[in-house]
Design an enzyme around this catalytic site. Structure first.
Site, mmCIF file in Angstrom:
data_model
loop_
_atom_site.group_PDB
_atom_site.id
_atom_site.type_symbol
_atom_site.label_atom_id
_atom_site.label_comp_id
_atom_site.label_asym_id
_atom_site.label_seq_id
_atom_site.Cartn_x
_atom_site.Cartn_y
_atom_site.Cartn_z
ATOM 1 N N SER A 166 76.069 44.396 -5.769
ATOM 2 C CA SER A 166 75.163 45.527 -5.572
ATOM 3 C C SER A 166 75.963 46.803 -5.367
ATOM 4 C CB SER A 166 74.304 45.268 -4.334
ATOM 5 O OG SER A 166 73.670 46.460 -3.944
ATOM 6 N N TYR A 221 73.825 43.035 4.273
ATOM 7 C CA TYR A 221 73.834 42.760 2.832
ATOM 8 C C TYR A 221 74.943 43.579 2.150
ATOM 9 C CZ TYR A 221 71.874 42.752 -1.963
ATOM 10 O OH TYR A 221 71.675 42.649 -3.324
HETATM 11 P P1 NDP Z 1 65.467 36.665 -5.579
HETATM 12 O O1 NDP Z 1 65.153 36.660 -4.126
HETATM 13 O O2 NDP Z 1 64.371 36.702 -6.567
HETATM 14 O O3 NDP Z 1 66.377 35.418 -5.940
HETATM 15 C C1 NDP Z 1 67.416 34.984 -5.098
HETATM 16 C C2 NDP Z 1 67.767 33.580 -5.507
HETATM 17 O O4 NDP Z 1 68.853 33.134 -4.676
HETATM 18 C C3 NDP Z 1 66.607 32.588 -5.284
HETATM 19 O O5 NDP Z 1 66.605 31.639 -6.299
HETATM 20 C C4 NDP Z 1 66.977 31.940 -3.957
HETATM 21 O O6 NDP Z 1 66.427 30.648 -3.784
HETATM 22 C C5 NDP Z 1 68.490 31.877 -4.152
HETATM 23 N N1 NDP Z 1 69.191 31.556 -2.911
HETATM 24 C C6 NDP Z 1 69.104 32.151 -1.715
HETATM 25 N N2 NDP Z 1 69.909 31.541 -0.833
HETATM 26 C C7 NDP Z 1 70.517 30.529 -1.499
HETATM 27 C C8 NDP Z 1 71.441 29.533 -1.147
HETATM 28 N N3 NDP Z 1 71.910 29.415 0.106
HETATM 29 N N4 NDP Z 1 71.872 28.665 -2.096
HETATM 30 C C9 NDP Z 1 71.400 28.749 -3.362
HETATM 31 N N5 NDP Z 1 70.499 29.644 -3.752
HETATM 32 C C10 NDP Z 1 70.067 30.534 -2.839
HETATM 33 O O7 NDP Z 1 66.425 37.917 -5.755
HETATM 34 P P2 NDP Z 1 67.129 38.571 -7.034
HETATM 35 O O8 NDP Z 1 66.862 37.803 -8.247
HETATM 36 O O9 NDP Z 1 66.820 40.001 -6.977
HETATM 37 O O10 NDP Z 1 68.651 38.415 -6.605
HETATM 38 C C11 NDP Z 1 69.637 37.822 -7.441
HETATM 39 C C12 NDP Z 1 70.967 38.490 -7.155
HETATM 40 O O11 NDP Z 1 70.908 39.855 -7.562
HETATM 41 C C13 NDP Z 1 71.336 38.501 -5.677
HETATM 42 O O12 NDP Z 1 72.712 38.224 -5.537
HETATM 43 C C14 NDP Z 1 71.045 39.928 -5.267
HETATM 44 O O13 NDP Z 1 71.830 40.327 -4.183
HETATM 45 C C15 NDP Z 1 71.411 40.677 -6.530
HETATM 46 N N6 NDP Z 1 70.841 42.024 -6.639
HETATM 47 C C16 NDP Z 1 69.482 42.206 -6.733
HETATM 48 C C17 NDP Z 1 68.965 43.479 -6.830
HETATM 49 C C18 NDP Z 1 67.503 43.748 -6.976
HETATM 50 O O14 NDP Z 1 67.113 44.948 -6.971
HETATM 51 N N7 NDP Z 1 66.646 42.748 -7.084
HETATM 52 C C19 NDP Z 1 69.853 44.657 -6.849
HETATM 53 C C20 NDP Z 1 71.250 44.358 -6.739
HETATM 54 C C21 NDP Z 1 71.707 43.075 -6.644
HETATM 55 P P3 NDP Z 1 65.026 30.405 -3.011
HETATM 56 O O15 NDP Z 1 63.929 30.660 -3.997
HETATM 57 O O16 NDP Z 1 65.127 28.978 -2.601
HETATM 58 O O17 NDP Z 1 64.975 31.367 -1.865
#
Ligand code: NDP
Length: 302
Positions: A166, A221
């Protein structure tokens, strides 16, 4: 690590998968990719995109039911992918996953460290869950990467790691020069990154984090992503000329659960750019780069 806008020449001039395939395709069904946290959001969209482009993809999720549901939804679209449970914050889950991977695949080409958490509402800032955030977003990615490194094909043209990061994790967000200097060291090491993270966890615990010049937005974060970016750079340096390219990518403000559905674009759009970065032609494959957002790319290429 320098942030970099994608070079227009790395890609075809159209966004359609057919032109990406015809002009730059170096991968095949034999190319193996792992995506973490892929039952929804950007991770799921990335798995879908990579499967559409013809790679062998392993969708991982911490929750078996949610993961299997995601796999089924892809299968219904004619996109079969592999599945294994993986909670990146749990070392025993990482161990079980790596052991399964070893017995089912000859080698690894692509790892996307996408799994991430934030416990903040968009306009709120709490460090109540700082330990979980750091354990998942930084240590989870690091431990999984270290465990998988020996399994990479180590082909200079193919082996790639993309850490989904991010822009909140850019060094300019750290206001305390003493803390910032830890990550600015030319000879940055993993120990220094862990020291940086340790200092933050300590200040979150004793309640001094607000006055110490840590990032102001989504502090825990942001620190986790600062550490992930720093680790990207250390790892990229370690494998420079050794056949593994390591980069970070901030997908920008994306409509997912993490942002309570808010954002300037969809997960599919973020994943499309992510896939393009991941699949850059071997001759243009960089390492130690931090790609930020999709606007520059969209403007210059699509
Ligand atoms: P979501 O919350 O939609 O997805 C996050 C995913 O990570 C889910 O599948 C969640 O699983 C999984 N997860 C969380 N904890 C764990 C764990 N301990 N082990 C395995 N899986 C895990 O968020 P995003 O799709 O937005 O996020 C994806 C990435 O993009 C992240 O790294 C986020 O920081 C990054 N990002 C997102 C931005 C945005 O604006 N959306 C901006 C910048 C970066 P579960 O469903 O079980 O919770």
């Amino acid at each position: 690590m320098k942030s970099q806008e994608p070079d227009p020449n790395y890609f075809s001039s159209s966004s359609s998968s057919s032109s990406l395939v015809s002009s730059t395709k170096w991968w095949s069904k034999e190319t193996i990719a792992i995506v973490t946290g892929a039952n929804k959001g950007i991770g799921f969209a990335l798995v879908k995109r990579l499967a559409e482009l013809g790679l062998t993809v392993i969708l991982t999720a911490r929750d078996v039911e949610r993961g299997q549901r995601a796999v089924e939804s892809l299968s219904e679209k004619g996109l079969p992918v592999n599945f294994f449970q993986l909670d990146v914050s749990d070392p025993s889950s990482i161990e079980a996953f790596v052991s399964w991977f070893k017995s089912n695949f000859a080698a690894l080409d692509i790892l996307v460290n996408n799994a991430g958490v934030s416990f903040n509402d968009i306009y709120k800032n709490t460090v109540e869950h700082a330990e979980t955030v750091i354990r998942t977003n930084f240590y989870g990615a690091k431990l999984l990467t270290e465990s998988l490194l020996p399994l990479f094909r180590r082909s200079p043209s193919k082996s790639r790691i993309l850490n989904i990061s991010s822009r909140l994790g850019t060094l300019s967000k750290v206001r305390n020069p003493n803390i910032k200097s830890i990550l600015e060291d030319e000879e940055l090491s993993e120990e220094q990154i862990e020291r940086f993270v340790g200092l933050f966890l300590q200040s979150a615990k004793n309640g001094t984090w607000k006055s110490q010049g840590w990032p102001e937005i989504w502090t825990d974060y942001a620190v986790s992503k600062l550490a992930l970016n720093a680790y990207t750079m250390v790892l990229a340096k370690r494998y420079e000329g050794e056949g593994i390219s390591v980069n970070s990518y901030c997908p920008g403000f994306t409509q997912t659960s993490m942002t309570q559905g808010q954002g300037s674009h969809t997960a599919d759009e973020a994943a499309d750019v992510g896939a393009r970065l991941l699949l850059l032609h071997p001759q243009q494959l960089p390492t130690a780069k931090f790609y930020i957002g999709l606007d520059p790319f969209v403007k210059s290429n699509l």
